[in-house]
Design a protein around this motif. Structure first.
Motif, PDB file in Angstrom:
ATOM      1  N   TYR A 194     -49.692  13.472 -40.298  1.00 16.57           N
ATOM      2  CA  TYR A 194     -48.423  12.742 -40.393  1.00 16.57           C
ATOM      3  C   TYR A 194     -47.284  13.682 -40.793  1.00 16.57           C
ATOM      4  O   TYR A 194     -46.124  13.426 -40.453  1.00 16.57           O
ATOM      5  CB  TYR A 194     -48.534  11.619 -41.432  1.00 16.57           C
ATOM      6  CG  TYR A 194     -49.390  10.453 -41.014  1.00 16.57           C
ATOM      7  CD1 TYR A 194     -49.676  10.219 -39.673  1.00 16.57           C
ATOM      8  CD2 TYR A 194     -49.918   9.574 -41.962  1.00 16.57           C
ATOM      9  CE1 TYR A 194     -50.466   9.140 -39.302  1.00 16.57           C
ATOM     10  CE2 TYR A 194     -50.693   8.496 -41.591  1.00 16.57           C
ATOM     11  CZ  TYR A 194     -50.969   8.284 -40.259  1.00 16.57           C
ATOM     12  OH  TYR A 194     -51.740   7.221 -39.886  1.00 16.57           O
ATOM     13  N   ILE A 195     -47.604  14.748 -41.515  1.00 19.87           N
ATOM     14  CA  ILE A 195     -46.556  15.636 -42.038  1.00 19.87           C
ATOM     15  C   ILE A 195     -45.754  16.290 -40.912  1.00 19.87           C
ATOM     16  O   ILE A 195     -44.520  16.175 -40.875  1.00 19.87           O
ATOM     17  CB  ILE A 195     -47.170  16.690 -42.978  1.00 19.87           C
ATOM     18  CG1 ILE A 195     -47.806  15.992 -44.193  1.00 19.87           C
ATOM     19  CG2 ILE A 195     -46.110  17.690 -43.431  1.00 19.87           C
ATOM     20  CD1 ILE A 195     -48.559  16.934 -45.113  1.00 19.87           C
ATOM     21  N   PRO A 196     -46.391  16.976 -39.943  1.00 18.54           N
ATOM     22  CA  PRO A 196     -45.582  17.547 -38.853  1.00 18.54           C
ATOM     23  C   PRO A 196     -44.879  16.482 -38.026  1.00 18.54           C
ATOM     24  O   PRO A 196     -43.771  16.718 -37.513  1.00 18.54           O
ATOM     25  CB  PRO A 196     -46.602  18.332 -38.012  1.00 18.54           C
ATOM     26  CG  PRO A 196     -47.932  17.785 -38.385  1.00 18.54           C
ATOM     27  CD  PRO A 196     -47.815  17.364 -39.801  1.00 18.54           C
ATOM     28  N   ALA A 197     -45.498  15.288 -37.899  1.00 20.45           N
ATOM     29  CA  ALA A 197     -44.844  14.210 -37.146  1.00 20.45           C
ATOM     30  C   ALA A 197     -43.562  13.773 -37.848  1.00 20.45           C
ATOM     31  O   ALA A 197     -42.528  13.555 -37.195  1.00 20.45           O
ATOM     32  CB  ALA A 197     -45.802  13.031 -36.987  1.00 20.45           C
ATOM     33  N   VAL A 198     -43.611  13.640 -39.170  1.00 19.09           N
ATOM     34  CA  VAL A 198     -42.426  13.228 -39.925  1.00 19.09           C
ATOM     35  C   VAL A 198     -41.346  14.312 -39.858  1.00 19.09           C
ATOM     36  O   VAL A 198     -40.152  14.005 -39.769  1.00 19.09           O
ATOM     37  CB  VAL A 198     -42.814  12.911 -41.378  1.00 19.09           C
ATOM     38  CG1 VAL A 198     -41.576  12.692 -42.242  1.00 19.09           C
ATOM     39  CG2 VAL A 198     -43.708  11.678 -41.438  1.00 19.09           C
ATOM     40  N   VAL A 199     -41.761  15.577 -39.898  1.00 22.89           N
ATOM     41  CA  VAL A 199     -40.795  16.676 -39.799  1.00 22.89           C
ATOM     42  C   VAL A 199     -40.086  16.635 -38.450  1.00 22.89           C
ATOM     43  O   VAL A 199     -38.847  16.771 -38.372  1.00 22.89           O
ATOM     44  CB  VAL A 199     -41.501  18.028 -40.005  1.00 22.89           C
ATOM     45  CG1 VAL A 199     -40.549  19.189 -39.688  1.00 22.89           C
ATOM     46  CG2 VAL A 199     -42.015  18.149 -41.430  1.00 22.89           C
ATOM     47  N   LEU A 200     -40.840  16.437 -37.377  1.00 28.24           N
ATOM     48  CA  LEU A 200     -40.240  16.351 -36.048  1.00 28.24           C
ATOM     49  C   LEU A 200     -39.307  15.145 -35.950  1.00 28.24           C
ATOM     50  O   LEU A 200     -38.207  15.237 -35.373  1.00 28.24           O
ATOM     51  CB  LEU A 200     -41.339  16.257 -34.989  1.00 28.24           C
ATOM     52  CG  LEU A 200     -40.880  16.127 -33.529  1.00 28.24           C
ATOM     53  CD1 LEU A 200     -39.982  17.293 -33.133  1.00 28.24           C
ATOM     54  CD2 LEU A 200     -42.081  16.016 -32.597  1.00 28.24           C
ATOM     55  N   LEU A 201     -39.714  14.019 -36.533  1.00 28.00           N
ATOM     56  CA  LEU A 201     -38.864  12.830 -36.532  1.00 28.00           C
ATOM     57  C   LEU A 201     -37.575  13.089 -37.303  1.00 28.00           C
ATOM     58  O   LEU A 201     -36.485  12.668 -36.875  1.00 28.00           O
ATOM     59  CB  LEU A 201     -39.625  11.649 -37.147  1.00 28.00           C
ATOM     60  CG  LEU A 201     -38.861  10.326 -37.261  1.00 28.00           C
ATOM     61  CD1 LEU A 201     -38.420   9.830 -35.884  1.00 28.00           C
ATOM     62  CD2 LEU A 201     -39.707   9.277 -37.968  1.00 28.00           C
ATOM     63  N   GLY A 202     -37.680  13.775 -38.425  1.00 26.88           N
ATOM     64  CA  GLY A 202     -36.479  14.103 -39.200  1.00 26.88           C
ATOM     65  C   GLY A 202     -35.517  14.971 -38.407  1.00 26.88           C
ATOM     66  O   GLY A 202     -34.289  14.794 -38.502  1.00 26.88           O
ATOM     67  N   LEU A 203     -36.036  15.915 -37.624  1.00 25.55           N
ATOM     68  CA  LEU A 203     -35.177  16.747 -36.776  1.00 25.55           C
ATOM     69  C   LEU A 203     -34.425  15.901 -35.751  1.00 25.55           C
ATOM     70  O   LEU A 203     -33.216  16.077 -35.549  1.00 25.55           O
ATOM     71  CB  LEU A 203     -36.033  17.802 -36.075  1.00 25.55           C
ATOM     72  CG  LEU A 203     -35.313  18.691 -35.044  1.00 25.55           C
ATOM     73  CD1 LEU A 203     -34.226  19.525 -35.725  1.00 25.55           C
ATOM     74  CD2 LEU A 203     -36.311  19.585 -34.319  1.00 25.55           C
ATOM     75  N   ILE A 204     -35.131  14.942 -35.129  1.00 25.46           N
ATOM     76  CA  ILE A 204     -34.486  14.069 -34.135  1.00 25.46           C
ATOM     77  C   ILE A 204     -33.409  13.221 -34.800  1.00 25.46           C
ATOM     78  O   ILE A 204     -32.306  13.038 -34.259  1.00 25.46           O
ATOM     79  CB  ILE A 204     -35.540  13.187 -33.439  1.00 25.46           C
ATOM     80  CG1 ILE A 204     -36.543  14.055 -32.682  1.00 25.46           C
ATOM     81  CG2 ILE A 204     -34.876  12.203 -32.488  1.00 25.46           C
ATOM     82  CD1 ILE A 204     -37.719  13.282 -32.130  1.00 25.46           C
ATOM     83  N   VAL A 205     -33.711  12.679 -35.976  1.00 24.59           N
ATOM     84  CA  VAL A 205     -32.731  11.859 -36.699  1.00 24.59           C
ATOM     85  C   VAL A 205     -31.484  12.678 -37.015  1.00 24.59           C
ATOM     86  O   VAL A 205     -30.344  12.212 -36.817  1.00 24.59           O
ATOM     87  CB  VAL A 205     -33.363  11.300 -38.000  1.00 24.59           C
ATOM     88  CG1 VAL A 205     -32.286  10.675 -38.882  1.00 24.59           C
ATOM     89  CG2 VAL A 205     -34.431  10.270 -37.675  1.00 24.59           C
ATOM     90  N   MET A 206     -31.659  13.900 -37.484  1.00 25.87           N
ATOM     91  CA  MET A 206     -30.528  14.750 -37.837  1.00 25.87           C
ATOM     92  C   MET A 206     -29.654  15.044 -36.613  1.00 25.87           C
ATOM     93  O   MET A 206     -28.420  14.922 -36.667  1.00 25.87           O
ATOM     94  CB  MET A 206     -31.032  16.058 -38.442  1.00 25.87           C
ATOM     95  CG  MET A 206     -29.927  17.003 -38.915  1.00 25.87           C
ATOM     96  SD  MET A 206     -30.605  18.501 -39.642  1.00 25.87           S
ATOM     97  CE  MET A 206     -31.390  19.233 -38.187  1.00 25.87           C
ATOM     98  N   LEU A 207     -30.284  15.379 -35.496  1.00 27.78           N
ATOM     99  CA  LEU A 207     -29.525  15.689 -34.287  1.00 27.78           C
ATOM    100  C   LEU A 207     -28.802  14.460 -33.750  1.00 27.78           C
ATOM    101  O   LEU A 207     -27.640  14.548 -33.328  1.00 27.78           O
ATOM    102  CB  LEU A 207     -30.466  16.253 -33.221  1.00 27.78           C
ATOM    103  CG  LEU A 207     -31.084  17.631 -33.525  1.00 27.78           C
ATOM    104  CD1 LEU A 207     -32.088  18.011 -32.437  1.00 27.78           C
ATOM    105  CD2 LEU A 207     -29.992  18.688 -33.635  1.00 27.78           C
ATOM    106  N   GLN A 208     -29.461  13.302 -33.788  1.00 22.27           N
ATOM    107  CA  GLN A 208     -28.828  12.099 -33.241  1.00 22.27           C
ATOM    108  C   GLN A 208     -27.708  11.603 -34.159  1.00 22.27           C
ATOM    109  O   GLN A 208     -26.693  11.091 -33.655  1.00 22.27           O
ATOM    110  CB  GLN A 208     -29.883  11.011 -33.026  1.00 22.27           C
ATOM    111  CG  GLN A 208     -30.839  11.309 -31.880  1.00 22.27           C
ATOM    112  CD  GLN A 208     -31.319  10.056 -31.174  1.00 22.27           C
ATOM    113  OE1 GLN A 208     -30.981   8.933 -31.544  1.00 22.27           O
ATOM    114  NE2 GLN A 208     -32.098  10.244 -30.125  1.00 22.27           N
ATOM    115  N   LEU A 209     -27.875  11.730 -35.467  1.00 21.99           N
ATOM    116  CA  LEU A 209     -26.799  11.344 -36.370  1.00 21.99           C
ATOM    117  C   LEU A 209     -25.560  12.204 -36.140  1.00 21.99           C
ATOM    118  O   LEU A 209     -24.426  11.705 -36.113  1.00 21.99           O
ATOM    119  CB  LEU A 209     -27.253  11.471 -37.827  1.00 21.99           C
ATOM    120  CG  LEU A 209     -28.132  10.341 -38.376  1.00 21.99           C
ATOM    121  CD1 LEU A 209     -28.608  10.673 -39.780  1.00 21.99           C
ATOM    122  CD2 LEU A 209     -27.374   9.013 -38.369  1.00 21.99           C
TER     123      LEU A 209
END
Length: 637
Positions: free
Chosen positions: A610-625
């Motif tokens: 789950y850790i790398p998945a959450v990191v990747l999700l955080g990157l997408i959230v940052m870019l989309q915001l």
């Protein structure tokens, strides 16, 4: 409650259909009941007729997933698998909740893409403190009612079920009816008139809140509590309660208000009851005919042996790959759904393919629980109601929306992709069905599965916090898959089992803990073809004892001789006899042997991925915001 939100009427359609699914197992009835109000409202807020109808169709078909009433097919699952109906409700709970939450989220994404706005809320003189006091008063009232229930139970435990019915109908019903009688009855709105302002929630709900009592009674009786009743008896009591409400609501309201003629009001209740009985009988006609016809089909197929031919043909097409077979079974269910309703579809496909999926999974080393296979077939059978050209729910919704029924069905199927994904997931991750899962783990599984399904919806709708780029949709799918099935990545790093010499079977059994489960790979001549066949079995060892006795207690006799661990025919009436008794020829020239014993590997937790998945999700959230916040500035420039 929801009209002031983005796409509020569409969200209301989803939640209303989910709540209707608590007591109705018919997607067509669900569509007509809630869609009459929600589809015109969705059209007013800017949705096309096809999308408005499709949202209602997707919501209503999923109503059959919602415990405790899951349509006639759920009772058939209990009969075919031998699993208690209440256990089936537990297994179906998380997928149903996740599916509906994801549909609400899809509706929200559609509203964002179309830039829809909510309806204005009515002015209210109530302060936040007043609302909180009202909510607190409601909880206190419920607590008092439960205290009365438990007090009466202590006095007359043997007659408690009957007394509980009397308490609910006499006290709860009369109190709620008195509150309802203080306000005029609601009049049906013209769906074509514009909605200027939302009606007040409290004043609207109080006029009919007593209708929930039969549903509360149904849930109380059927859910796994100390006073749990059978599914049939629970439904019977709920029907009696609803009949009582129907017959008495009008004369009692007239008596409380001091207006109207009691005889005429009672006659009005009798007419409502007769109309309800007629409507219920008409709804059952299609189910009865479909079940009878499907029973003839299933019986004919079983007598002629065609089910073996179909199973072997699908197995041949899949080349022995379980995932490919599941895809073929899903396609078969959808094809049959072109002309069969859910119950008939389930009957035909489950009788043909459920044993084949379990057997092929065992050959592949994957023990697939029988309930997972039957729910897999059931889920795809549900899609029959929105699959053109015979999607009855889609035609019902199109009749209300004025849209094209074929386009409505296709759009509804597109919304239901998330439902089509879930069966594949719980075949390989049975935690979603709450199999061998505690309360804390169940809550964790629900939260993770909900997040994963919402990410999957974002990927398929091409919209997360803003419009997705192509690689972001792919990344969201990857994150969703990892959250749903982290064990896949763990299997790539570390195998789940290691092989043990079958000649040490007695040592392994002797060292197994109490109620331990031994995984065996068994090989021998196939009873039908004579060719060597292989399957995987689970042996429940029970309490610690001599190794021979523990194996015999599971119905198995193993003898180590000639360098082989030979298996005799399992004892009749045991689960192992049903598993391999008719699969292998135990009296042929070649013996049936234990090919290997599989022991679980001591591995790290699969949740680590789950850790790398959450990191990747955080990157997408940052870019989309960043991209979303920059959009207004770009527009102004």
């Amino acid at each position: 409650l929801l009209g002031h939100l983005r796409g509020g009427p569409a969200k209301a359609a989803v939640i209303a259909s989910a709540m209707s699914g608590l007591y109705s197992g018919s997607s067509i009835a669900n569509t007509v009941t809630t869609g009459t109000f929600t589809i015109p409202l969705m059209r007013k807020t800017g949705l096309t007729p096809e999308k408005a109808g499709a949202i209602e169709v997707a919501s209503s078909t999923n109503g059959q997933l919602t415990p405790p009433v899951m349509g006639a097919a759920a009772f058939l699952i209990a009969e075919f698998t031998g699993i208690q109906y209440t256990e089936i409700l537990k297994h179906a709970l998380v997928p149903a909740l996740v599916s509906y939450i994801a549909l609400v989220y899809i509706v929200h994404l559609e509203a964002c893409k179309l830039d829809l706005r909510g309806l204005p809320k009515p002015p209210s003189s109530l302060t936040l403190a007043t609302k909180l006091i009202g909510v607190l008063g409601g909880f206190i009232g419920i607590a008092i009612l439960f205290a009365i229930v438990h007090f009466v139970k202590s006095l007359v435990p043997d007659w408690f079920s009957t007394v509980y019915v009397v308490i609910v109908l006499a006290i709860g019903y009369l109190v709620l009816l008195w509150f309802a009688a203080q306000r005029p009855d609601l009049k049906e709105d013209d769906p074509n008139e514009p909605v200027v302002v939302l009606p007040p929630v409290g004043a609207t709900a109080i006029t009919g809140i007593y209708y929930l009592l039969p549903i509360v009674l149904l849930l109380w009786c059927i859910l796994p509590t100390p006073d749990k009743l059978s599914a049939h008896l629970s439904a019977f009591y709920a029907c009696l309660a609803m009949i009582f409400v129907t017959l008495t609501q009008h004369p009692l309201k007239a008596m409380i208000r001091g207006t109207g003629h009691l005889g005429a009001e009672f006659q009005r209740g009798v007419q409502d009851w007769m109309d309800g009985m007629i409507a219920g009988a008409r709804n059952m006609i299609s189910i009865a005919i479909a079940t009878a016809a499907a029973g003839i089909i299933v019986g004919s197929i079983s007598l002629t042996g065609a089910h073996q031919v179909v199973g072997e043909f699908v197995e041949f097409l899949s080349g022995g790959h379980l995932l490919l077979m599941l895809i073929l079974v899903a396609v078969m269910s959808l094809v049959l759904g072109l002309g069969l309703p859910t119950t008939a579809n389930y009957l035909v496909v489950s009788s043909l393919m459920a044993p084949v999926i379990v057997a092929l999974g065992a050959k592949s080393g994957l023990i697939v629980p029988l309930i997972a296979v039957h729910l897999f077939v059931f889920y795809f059978g549900i899609l029959a109601d929105d699959t053109p050209p015979v999607g009855l729910a889609a035609f019902a919704a199109a009749a209300i929306s004025g849209g094209d029924p074929i386009k409505t069905g296709l759009q509804g199927f597109a919304y239901d992709i998330r439902t089509a994904l879930l069966p594949f997931l719980f075949i390989f991750n049975t935690e979603l069905l709450l199999i061998d899962v505690g309360v804390a783990k169940a809550l964790f599984v629900f939260i993770v599965a909900t997040i994963a399904m919402m990410l999957f919806a974002s990927a398929t709708q091409s919209w997360f916090l803003t419009r997705n780029r192509a690689w972001e949709s792919v990344a969201l799918l990857l994150v969703a898959f990892t959250l749903f099935r982290p064990g896949f990545w763990l299997d790539q790093v570390s195998p789940p089992y290691y092989d043990v010499d079958p000649l040490t079977v007695y040592e392994v059994v002797g060292e197994a803990p109490e109620n331990g489960v031994l995984t065996m790979v068994v090989s021998g001549p196939n009873f039908d073809t004579g060719k060597m066949d292989t399957t995987t079995i689970l042996v429940n060892l029970g309490k610690p004892a001599d190794a021979v006795e523990r194996l015999r207690g599971a119905g198995l006799t193993v003898s180590v001789e000639d360098g082989l661990a030979k298996i005799e025919e399992p004892f009749q009436g045991t689960p192992l006899f049903e598993k391999i008794g008719n699969l292998f020829d135990f009296y042929g020239d070649s013996p049936v042997v234990v090919k290997t014993i599989r022991q679980k590997t001591d591995r790290m937790l699969k949740e680590v991925f789950y850790i790398p998945a959450v990191v990747l999700l955080g990157l997408i959230v940052m870019l989309q915001l960043r991209r979303r916040d920059a959009t207004p500035q770009t527009a102004e420039a």
